[in-house]
Scaffold this motif. Structure first.
Motif, PDB file in Angstrom:
ATOM      1  N   ALA A  56      38.291  44.796  51.759  1.00 27.88           N
ATOM      2  CA  ALA A  56      38.267  45.575  50.523  1.00 27.88           C
ATOM      3  C   ALA A  56      39.251  45.007  49.505  1.00 27.88           C
ATOM      4  CB  ALA A  56      38.608  47.035  50.819  1.00 27.88           C
ATOM      5  N   ALA A  57      40.447  44.617  49.961  1.00 27.39           N
ATOM      6  CA  ALA A  57      41.446  44.038  49.049  1.00 27.39           C
ATOM      7  C   ALA A  57      40.922  42.747  48.437  1.00 27.39           C
ATOM      8  CB  ALA A  57      42.755  43.786  49.795  1.00 27.39           C
ATOM      9  N   SER A  58      40.271  41.916  49.256  1.00 29.32           N
ATOM     10  CA  SER A  58      39.717  40.662  48.769  1.00 29.32           C
ATOM     11  C   SER A  58      38.599  40.915  47.763  1.00 29.32           C
ATOM     12  CB  SER A  58      39.195  39.838  49.952  1.00 29.32           C
ATOM     13  OG  SER A  58      38.631  38.628  49.517  1.00 29.32           O
ATOM     14  N   SER A  59      37.716  41.890  48.065  1.00 27.56           N
ATOM     15  CA  SER A  59      36.609  42.205  47.149  1.00 27.56           C
ATOM     16  C   SER A  59      37.123  42.787  45.839  1.00 27.56           C
ATOM     17  CB  SER A  59      35.655  43.202  47.808  1.00 27.56           C
ATOM     18  OG  SER A  59      35.000  42.620  48.911  1.00 27.56           O
ATOM     19  N   LEU A  60      38.163  43.602  45.913  1.00 24.45           N
ATOM     20  CA  LEU A  60      38.739  44.192  44.703  1.00 24.45           C
ATOM     21  C   LEU A  60      39.282  43.115  43.782  1.00 24.45           C
ATOM     22  CD1 LEU A  60      39.656  46.603  43.011  1.00 24.45           C
ATOM     23  CD2 LEU A  60      41.738  46.688  44.406  1.00 24.45           C
ATOM     24  N   MET A  61      40.043  42.171  44.358  1.00 25.26           N
ATOM     25  CA  MET A  61      40.601  41.098  43.541  1.00 25.26           C
ATOM     26  C   MET A  61      39.501  40.213  42.959  1.00 25.26           C
ATOM     27  SD  MET A  61      43.797  41.555  43.322  1.00 25.26           S
ATOM     28  CE  MET A  61      43.523  43.327  43.428  1.00 25.26           C
ATOM     29  N   SER A  62      38.462  39.955  43.759  1.00 22.81           N
ATOM     30  CA  SER A  62      37.341  39.150  43.257  1.00 22.81           C
ATOM     31  C   SER A  62      36.621  39.866  42.124  1.00 22.81           C
ATOM     32  CB  SER A  62      36.356  38.854  44.392  1.00 22.81           C
ATOM     33  OG  SER A  62      36.958  38.087  45.403  1.00 22.81           O
ATOM     34  N   GLY A  63      36.427  41.186  42.269  1.00 27.79           N
ATOM     35  CA  GLY A  63      35.762  41.959  41.224  1.00 27.79           C
ATOM     36  C   GLY A  63      36.566  41.975  39.935  1.00 27.79           C
ATOM     37  N   ILE A  64      37.864  42.181  40.047  1.00 29.17           N
ATOM     38  CA  ILE A  64      38.729  42.187  38.855  1.00 29.17           C
ATOM     39  C   ILE A  64      38.700  40.820  38.176  1.00 29.17           C
ATOM     40  CG2 ILE A  64      41.124  42.340  38.087  1.00 29.17           C
ATOM     41  CD1 ILE A  64      41.547  44.467  40.250  1.00 29.17           C
ATOM     42  N   LYS A  65      38.717  39.760  38.989  1.00 29.52           N
ATOM     43  CA  LYS A  65      38.669  38.401  38.431  1.00 29.52           C
ATOM     44  C   LYS A  65      37.361  38.172  37.683  1.00 29.52           C
ATOM     45  CE  LYS A  65      38.794  33.529  39.782  1.00 29.52           C
ATOM     46  NZ  LYS A  65      38.892  32.579  40.924  1.00 29.52           N
ATOM     47  N   GLU A  66      36.242  38.628  38.279  1.00 27.52           N
ATOM     48  CA  GLU A  66      34.942  38.456  37.624  1.00 27.52           C
ATOM     49  C   GLU A  66      34.896  39.193  36.294  1.00 27.52           C
ATOM     50  OE1 GLU A  66      31.374  37.753  40.745  1.00 27.52           O
ATOM     51  OE2 GLU A  66      32.350  39.707  40.897  1.00 27.52           O
ATOM     52  N   VAL A  67      35.417  40.414  36.264  1.00 19.87           N
ATOM     53  CA  VAL A  67      35.416  41.200  35.026  1.00 19.87           C
ATOM     54  C   VAL A  67      36.269  40.521  33.963  1.00 19.87           C
ATOM     55  CG1 VAL A  67      36.121  43.387  33.980  1.00 19.87           C
ATOM     56  CG2 VAL A  67      34.944  43.387  36.192  1.00 19.87           C
ATOM     57  N   ALA A  68      37.460  40.028  34.378  1.00 16.52           N
ATOM     58  CA  ALA A  68      38.365  39.379  33.421  1.00 16.52           C
ATOM     59  C   ALA A  68      37.756  38.104  32.849  1.00 16.52           C
ATOM     60  CB  ALA A  68      39.697  39.081  34.105  1.00 16.52           C
ATOM     61  N   VAL A  69      37.211  37.266  33.744  1.00 17.94           N
ATOM     62  CA  VAL A  69      36.619  35.999  33.299  1.00 17.94           C
ATOM     63  C   VAL A  69      35.397  36.253  32.415  1.00 17.94           C
ATOM     64  CG1 VAL A  69      35.401  33.916  34.079  1.00 17.94           C
ATOM     65  CG2 VAL A  69      37.471  34.671  35.273  1.00 17.94           C
ATOM     66  N   SER A  70      34.556  37.217  32.786  1.00 18.71           N
ATOM     67  CA  SER A  70      33.344  37.501  32.006  1.00 18.71           C
ATOM     68  C   SER A  70      33.689  38.072  30.633  1.00 18.71           C
ATOM     69  CB  SER A  70      32.455  38.489  32.768  1.00 18.71           C
ATOM     70  OG  SER A  70      33.104  39.746  32.920  1.00 18.71           O
ATOM     71  N   THR A  71      34.824  38.786  30.538  1.00 11.36           N
ATOM     72  CA  THR A  71      35.240  39.320  29.243  1.00 11.36           C
ATOM     73  C   THR A  71      35.619  38.190  28.299  1.00 11.36           C
ATOM     74  OG1 THR A  71      36.045  41.354  30.280  1.00 11.36           O
ATOM     75  CG2 THR A  71      36.883  40.831  28.076  1.00 11.36           C
ATOM     76  N   VAL A  72      36.310  37.189  28.850  1.00 14.67           N
ATOM     77  CA  VAL A  72      36.694  36.024  28.030  1.00 14.67           C
ATOM     78  C   VAL A  72      35.465  35.218  27.649  1.00 14.67           C
ATOM     79  CG1 VAL A  72      38.000  33.864  28.025  1.00 14.67           C
ATOM     80  CG2 VAL A  72      38.997  35.918  29.050  1.00 14.67           C
ATOM     81  N   ARG A  73      34.553  35.026  28.598  1.00 20.96           N
ATOM     82  CA  ARG A  73      33.358  34.217  28.350  1.00 20.96           C
ATOM     83  C   ARG A  73      32.241  35.006  27.669  1.00 20.96           C
ATOM     84  NH1 ARG A  73      32.679  31.061  34.175  1.00 20.96           N
ATOM     85  NH2 ARG A  73      34.550  29.736  34.005  1.00 20.96           N
ATOM     86  N   LYS A  74      32.443  36.337  27.572  1.00 20.72           N
ATOM     87  CA  LYS A  74      31.414  37.207  26.993  1.00 20.72           C
ATOM     88  C   LYS A  74      30.090  37.070  27.747  1.00 20.72           C
ATOM     89  CE  LYS A  74      33.536  37.188  22.403  1.00 20.72           C
ATOM     90  NZ  LYS A  74      33.351  36.917  20.961  1.00 20.72           N
ATOM     91  N   ASP A  75      30.207  37.221  29.083  1.00 19.47           N
ATOM     92  CA  ASP A  75      29.052  37.097  29.971  1.00 19.47           C
ATOM     93  C   ASP A  75      28.743  38.469  30.566  1.00 19.47           C
ATOM     94  OD1 ASP A  75      27.227  36.629  31.977  1.00 19.47           O
ATOM     95  OD2 ASP A  75      28.195  34.809  32.711  1.00 19.47           O
ATOM     96  N   PRO A  76      27.801  39.229  29.985  1.00 19.32           N
ATOM     97  CA  PRO A  76      27.487  40.586  30.464  1.00 19.32           C
ATOM     98  C   PRO A  76      27.035  40.621  31.924  1.00 19.32           C
ATOM     99  CG  PRO A  76      26.490  40.184  28.326  1.00 19.32           C
ATOM    100  CD  PRO A  76      26.980  38.866  28.821  1.00 19.32           C
ATOM    101  N   ALA A  77      26.279  39.613  32.360  1.00 17.79           N
ATOM    102  CA  ALA A  77      25.761  39.601  33.730  1.00 17.79           C
ATOM    103  C   ALA A  77      26.900  39.495  34.743  1.00 17.79           C
ATOM    104  CB  ALA A  77      24.778  38.448  33.908  1.00 17.79           C
ATOM    105  N   GLN A  78      27.831  38.597  34.466  1.00 18.53           N
ATOM    106  CA  GLN A  78      28.968  38.433  35.373  1.00 18.53           C
ATOM    107  C   GLN A  78      29.865  39.674  35.358  1.00 18.53           C
ATOM    108  OE1 GLN A  78      31.693  35.230  34.450  1.00 18.53           O
ATOM    109  NE2 GLN A  78      32.368  35.049  36.572  1.00 18.53           N
ATOM    110  N   ARG A  79      30.026  40.269  34.160  1.00 16.52           N
ATOM    111  CA  ARG A  79      30.839  41.483  34.065  1.00 16.52           C
ATOM    112  C   ARG A  79      30.199  42.606  34.878  1.00 16.52           C
ATOM    113  NH1 ARG A  79      30.366  42.561  28.984  1.00 16.52           N
ATOM    114  NH2 ARG A  79      32.022  41.144  28.321  1.00 16.52           N
TER     115      ARG A  79
END
Length: 319
Positions: A56-79
């Motif tokens: 769960a800790a690993s998935s949480l960090m991966s999810g937060i990373k995906e949201v952060a990166v997609s916000t910068v890249r403006k990628d709705p699918a990844q977010r």
């Protein structure tokens, strides 16, 4: 005759009985996390939630990373994928575990602060015995030891012995923010390394008593900084340790055993204010007894781990 399908883990987590059980599990983990020498990771193994918590800790960090990166890249699918990953976490389990841990840590902080301040020799002796017994965990998990492994362990022990021998850099009762966050980021590594105690790491850094006092006195500034450091550690140290354990499992545990051995110096009951070791002094007999008590307590935890985590033998039905 077909057997009824097992309920999904997430569905079980929301059952009142399971919530109560997870609260107790969290309280047990939180209680031992306040005691240097007893690993919360080991207790999580014993009560059967270790793998789910790490996943769960690993998935949480991966999810937060995906949201952060997609916000910068403006990628709705990844977010959207990142939010979905976070949403799918076993929140019922996590909330119950961490609520139980929080209550236990706050309760035990008062006790540990009193013991460290009023009985420093006996408390250090008990902690020494606990960590000494805990050495068995990385030693056994590492598997077969070769000649060079002993060399690596001794080198790690020597380096750690030197690190904890350094006199305090200043007044650790009021450390700067970067020391608090850095120590928390490293101490959170105990989550993924059964046998390594987060409180033991804090004690090695000279921050154990300060942290216990902060929790006991509800010092929100300190607690917030420590929490931010722990989150930073989850995103970096824990992720890094997961990779190292996957690719260099044996060597990591060999080095960990050496680190714990060298760090025992920090728990020697008789020291000066400048961190110099002294010969055995006052309360020697009582200190030996408490050292043995601490040793036996950890041995019991290790035995419980072996009993409750035996490999299950699957019996195949004959047709």
């Amino acid at each position: 005759m077909s057997q009824p399908a097992a309920k999904p883990a997430a569905q079980k987590d929301t059952a009142p009985s399971q919530i109560a059980l997870n609260l107790v599990r969290g309280a047990l983990i939180g209680t031992v996390e306040t005691v240097p020498g007893v690993s919360g990771g080991t207790v999580a193994l014993v009560v059967g939630v270790y793998e789910r918590l790490i996943s769960a800790a690993s998935s949480l960090m991966s999810g937060i990373k995906e949201v952060a990166v997609s916000t910068v890249r403006k990628d709705p699918a990844q977010r959207s994928a990142g939010y979905q990953r976070i949403k799918n976490l076993p929140w019922a389990l996590l909330l119950a575990i961490f609520l139980g841990m929080g209550v236990a840590v706050v309760s035990m902080a008062h006790v540990m602060s009193y013991l460290v301040e009023e009985q420093p020799v006996l408390t250090s002796a008990a902690f020494f015995g606990m960590v000494l017994a805990s050495l068995y965990v990385p030693f056994s998990f590492a598997g077969k030891w070769r000649g060079r492994d002993w060399c690596y362990a001794l080198i790690a022990a020597g380096i750690m012995y030197f690190v904890v021998s350094v006199p305090p850099a200043g007044d650790m009762s009021n450390p700067p923010w970067y020391i608090i966050m850095g120590a928390a980021a490293i101490a959170i590594a105990a989550l993924v390394l059964p046998g390594l105690s987060g409180s033991f790491l804090l004690l090695s850094f000279g921050l154990y008593q300060t942290t216990m006092n902060a929790v006991s006195n509800f010092d929100l500034t300190y607690i917030t900084l420590f929490g931010l450091g722990a989150v930073l550690g989850l995103a970096t140290v824990v992720k890094g340790l997961e990779w190292v354990l996957q690719h260099h499992h044996h060597l990591t545990l060999v080095v960990l055993a050496g680190v714990m051995l060298g760090a025992l110096r920090a728990l020697w009951p008789w020291k000066t204010d400048s961190n110099d070791l002294l010969a055995v002094g006052d309360q020697a007999s009582a200190a030996l007894i408490w050292c043995l008590v601490g040793f036996v307590l950890v041995v019991l935890v290790i035995l419980a781990d072996k009993i409750f985590n035996k490999p299950k033998v699957v019996h195949q039905e004959t047709i």
